[in-house]
Design a protein around this motif. Structure first.
Motif, short mmCIF file in Angstrom:
data_model
loop_
_atom_site.label_atom_id
_atom_site.label_comp_id
_atom_site.label_asym_id
_atom_site.label_seq_id
_atom_site.Cartn_x
_atom_site.Cartn_y
_atom_site.Cartn_z
N ALA A 1 -17.98 -35.38 47.23
CA ALA A 1 -16.96 -34.90 46.30
C ALA A 1 -16.97 -35.76 45.03
CB ALA A 1 -15.60 -34.96 46.97
N PRO A 2 -16.43 -35.19 43.93
CA PRO A 2 -15.79 -33.88 43.78
C PRO A 2 -16.81 -32.78 43.45
CG PRO A 2 -15.55 -35.11 41.75
CD PRO A 2 -16.26 -36.01 42.70
N TYR A 3 -16.40 -31.52 43.68
CA TYR A 3 -17.24 -30.37 43.37
C TYR A 3 -16.78 -29.72 42.07
CZ TYR A 3 -18.10 -30.81 48.44
OH TYR A 3 -18.39 -31.27 49.69
N PRO A 4 -17.71 -29.16 41.31
CA PRO A 4 -17.32 -28.47 40.07
C PRO A 4 -16.35 -27.33 40.34
CG PRO A 4 -19.71 -28.74 40.18
CD PRO A 4 -19.17 -29.13 41.52
N ARG A 5 -15.47 -27.06 39.36
CA ARG A 5 -14.51 -25.96 39.46
C ARG A 5 -14.69 -25.06 38.24
NH1 ARG A 5 -9.09 -29.37 41.44
NH2 ARG A 5 -10.15 -30.49 43.15
N ILE A 6 -15.05 -23.81 38.48
CA ILE A 6 -15.33 -22.86 37.39
C ILE A 6 -14.52 -21.60 37.64
CG2 ILE A 6 -17.13 -21.59 36.16
CD1 ILE A 6 -19.18 -23.52 37.37
N SER A 7 -13.84 -21.10 36.60
CA SER A 7 -13.07 -19.87 36.80
C SER A 7 -14.03 -18.70 36.98
CB SER A 7 -12.16 -19.60 35.60
OG SER A 7 -12.89 -19.07 34.52
N LEU A 8 -13.57 -17.69 37.71
CA LEU A 8 -14.41 -16.53 37.98
C LEU A 8 -14.84 -15.85 36.68
CD1 LEU A 8 -14.28 -14.05 40.80
CD2 LEU A 8 -14.01 -13.09 38.53
N PHE A 9 -13.91 -15.67 35.74
CA PHE A 9 -14.27 -15.02 34.48
C PHE A 9 -15.26 -15.85 33.67
CE2 PHE A 9 -10.08 -12.50 34.61
CZ PHE A 9 -10.73 -11.37 35.05
N ASP A 10 -15.08 -17.18 33.69
CA ASP A 10 -16.02 -18.04 32.96
C ASP A 10 -17.42 -17.96 33.56
OD1 ASP A 10 -14.12 -18.83 31.17
OD2 ASP A 10 -13.74 -20.79 32.09
N SER A 11 -17.50 -17.89 34.89
CA SER A 11 -18.82 -17.83 35.52
C SER A 11 -19.54 -16.53 35.16
CB SER A 11 -18.69 -17.95 37.04
OG SER A 11 -18.04 -16.83 37.60
N ILE A 12 -18.77 -15.42 35.09
CA ILE A 12 -19.38 -14.14 34.69
C ILE A 12 -19.84 -14.20 33.24
CG2 ILE A 12 -18.87 -11.70 34.23
CD1 ILE A 12 -17.10 -11.72 36.75
N ALA A 13 -19.01 -14.78 32.37
CA ALA A 13 -19.38 -14.90 30.95
C ALA A 13 -20.64 -15.75 30.78
CB ALA A 13 -18.23 -15.49 30.15
N GLN A 14 -20.75 -16.84 31.57
CA GLN A 14 -21.92 -17.71 31.48
C GLN A 14 -23.20 -16.99 31.88
OE1 GLN A 14 -21.15 -21.22 33.82
NE2 GLN A 14 -19.36 -21.82 32.59
N GLN A 15 -23.12 -16.13 32.89
CA GLN A 15 -24.33 -15.51 33.43
C GLN A 15 -24.68 -14.18 32.76
OE1 GLN A 15 -26.21 -17.25 35.39
NE2 GLN A 15 -24.66 -18.86 35.52
N THR A 16 -23.68 -13.49 32.20
CA THR A 16 -23.96 -12.19 31.58
C THR A 16 -23.82 -12.20 30.08
OG1 THR A 16 -21.67 -11.41 31.73
CG2 THR A 16 -23.08 -11.06 33.67
N GLY A 17 -23.13 -13.21 29.55
CA GLY A 17 -22.84 -13.23 28.12
C GLY A 17 -21.72 -12.30 27.74
N ILE A 18 -20.98 -11.78 28.73
CA ILE A 18 -19.91 -10.81 28.47
C ILE A 18 -18.58 -11.37 28.99
CG2 ILE A 18 -19.07 -8.47 28.89
CD1 ILE A 18 -21.98 -7.64 29.38
N ASP A 19 -17.56 -11.35 28.17
CA ASP A 19 -16.22 -11.76 28.58
C ASP A 19 -15.48 -10.52 29.06
OD1 ASP A 19 -13.69 -12.72 28.95
OD2 ASP A 19 -13.36 -13.38 26.88
#
Length: 497
Positions: free
Chosen positions: A317-335
């Motif tokens: 620990a600790p593990y990264p914490r990423i919001s679901l919407f942010d993870s989608i934006a990072q991988q698709t480029g779409i908010d």
């Protein structure tokens, strides 16, 4: 059963011969054991008397002296037979009949003898008496190795292995190690929770209303009550009733059932740990989950660094914490955080998401995330703050009313755990249930039922609570470095033969 092989016919003939000479092939009397194969090194002393039992796995007959290999639950050990010791008198018929002709590979034997070391240095059991405990009527599919080291007839076909797990465990001993590790993992998790003084409980498997998850249930019928009943899809709502009743920490290792597809990550019957602790939130549960994963890896491997696939993953620990919407934006480029259902549907089509585009907002978001994001998270990562439509049992986020206080733990591209700050507002919960009922009317067969009794329980008051569900089968897959759920279940569901 009439299409027996030549070997099966021969073994049945041997069975009859044994019975004719007065030897029971399946004796009722217990056989006392005082020594096991894995003790041959650690507990060896010359001429030590031993009693062992196990399966005959090989033999080499060399006149009056023969060697064999016995496999018990701990491993294998070499046996040495001497005809004059087994049959000390002039009549050697019994030895010749039983040992040379009527015993087969796979038979289960009890032996008495003493330990000695052969001239080539192999610690061996000198057999002084032998008892047939169970006659094997089918030949084992033992692999054969030619002079060039090529292996033939190995029992490796996955479908055969899963259907005949009993054979798999005999001829592929390493398979047993997976299930031993599974038991260790469950024991370690239970110890971790018991030290914290949480209370292990049991809740109903047969339920009149299936709740606690978005899943299609198995349906049966209760004859005496003349009502439909369901195999539970989750035990969440019952455990939260216990929190209402005054328990501050409860957990259950539960068998859940979901009438859905089967693949390398899904079996219709699976094991889940659910834990609920009063007066805690999802931040506390993230820290507790980190502690649990550290405890498991250090206890199993002596380190938080574990080889999974072809990579080393660190569970420190600790593990990264990423919001679901942010993870989608990072991988698709779409908010997509402000999109309505129609916009989400259009976006899913643009991203070539497979599935029914009439699915609701929650399933559209989940499909985008599972297609583009899940596999990206190899090291332990918390995906947090899911939209309210995806989390009908979760407390509204303290800073954003469109979100909930929820996290999922992903490791090696797979979801291992799902947790919330639990929704304890009965009015909000009722509205969320109504939304689920509306989805059901639209054709969503995984939408939740409205559970009036659970709402009544919440109306009595449930303290702030955090809960988590951990997929035990997936956790075992992760920590045994296996890629299919069928490998960590003794008897996975299969299509009938």
């Amino acid at each position: 059963m009439n299409n027996r092989s030549e070997q099966e016919i021969i073994r049945r003939e041997k069975l009859k011969e044994l019975q004719k000479i007065g030897i029971s092939p399946y004796p009722a009397k217990s056989f006392p054991i005082n020594f096991w194969a894995n003790q041959i090194e650690s507990h060896y002393s010359e001429n030590k008397s031993v009693a062992m039992a196990g399966r005959l796995m090989s033999r080499r007959i060399q006149g009056k002296a023969s060697f064999a290999e016995l496999m018990d639950s701990t491993g294998r050990v070499q046996l040495y037979f001497n005809r004059d010791v087994i049959c000390p008198g002039e009549d050697k018929t019994l030895y010749n009949v039983i040992y040379k002709r009527l015993l087969d590979i796979g038979d289960i034997l009890g032996i008495n003898g003493y330990l000695f070391t052969t001239k080539v240095g192999v610690k061996t059991v000198f057999v002084t008496s032998l008892t047939l405990l169970s006659k094997s009527l089918r030949p084992l599919p033992l692999p054969k190795t030619d002079s060039e080291g090529n292996i033939y007839d190995s029992f490796e076909d996955p479908e055969l292995r899963y259907r005949q797990r009993y054979v798999d465990l005999i001829v592929n001993p390493k398979v047993k190690d997976i299930f031993k590790t599974r038991t260790k993992i469950i024991r370690l998790v239970r110890d971790f929770l018991n030290i914290k003084d949480y209370f292990e409980v049991e809740t109903p498997i047969l339920q009149s209303i299936p709740g606690g998850a978005n899943a299609k249930p198995f349906v049966t019928h209760h004859n005496a009550l003349d009502i439909p009943m369901y195999l539970r899809i989750a035990n969440e709502l019952y455990l939260k009733r216990l929190i209402v009743g005054g328990f501050e920490g409860v957990y259950e290792f539960a068998k859940d059932f979901r009438n859905e597809g089967m693949d390398r990550l899904h079996n219709p019957e699976f094991t889940v740990l659910e834990l609920y602790v009063a007066y805690k939130d999802y931040f506390w549960m993230m820290e507790t989950t980190e502690q649990l994963m550290e405890h498991l890896t250090e206890s199993l491997f002596g380190s938080t660094q574990v080889t999974i696939g072809n990579q080393v993953i660190d569970f420190k620990a600790p593990y990264p914490r990423i919001s679901l919407f942010d993870s989608i934006a990072q991988q698709t480029g779409i908010d997509i955080s402000e999109m309505d259902e129609q916009e989400l549907r259009k976006t899913a089509q643009q991203l070539n998401i497979k599935g029914d585009y009439q699915m609701g907002e929650a399933k559209l978001i989940d499909s985008i995330f599972s297609t583009y994001c899940e596999h990206q998270f190899q090291s332990p990562t918390f995906i947090i703050d899911h939209p309210k439509s995806m989390s009908p049992l979760t407390k509204e986020h303290r800073n954003n009313p469109k979100l909930t206080e929820r996290f999922e733990l992903f490791v090696a591209g797979n979801e291992i755990a799902n947790a919330y700050s639990e929704l304890n507002d009965p009015i909000d919960q009722y509205d969320r249930f109504k939304s689920q009922v509306a989805l059901s009317h639209q054709g969503d067969d995984e939408a939740m039922f409205l559970d009036q009794d659970f709402l009544r329980a919440l109306e009595y008051g449930m303290p702030p609570t955090s809960g988590i569900g951990i997929g035990i089968d997936r956790l075992v897959m992760l920590l045994t470095n296996t890629t299919s759920i069928q490998e960590v279940l003794f008897f996975p569901q299969m299509r009938p033969e």
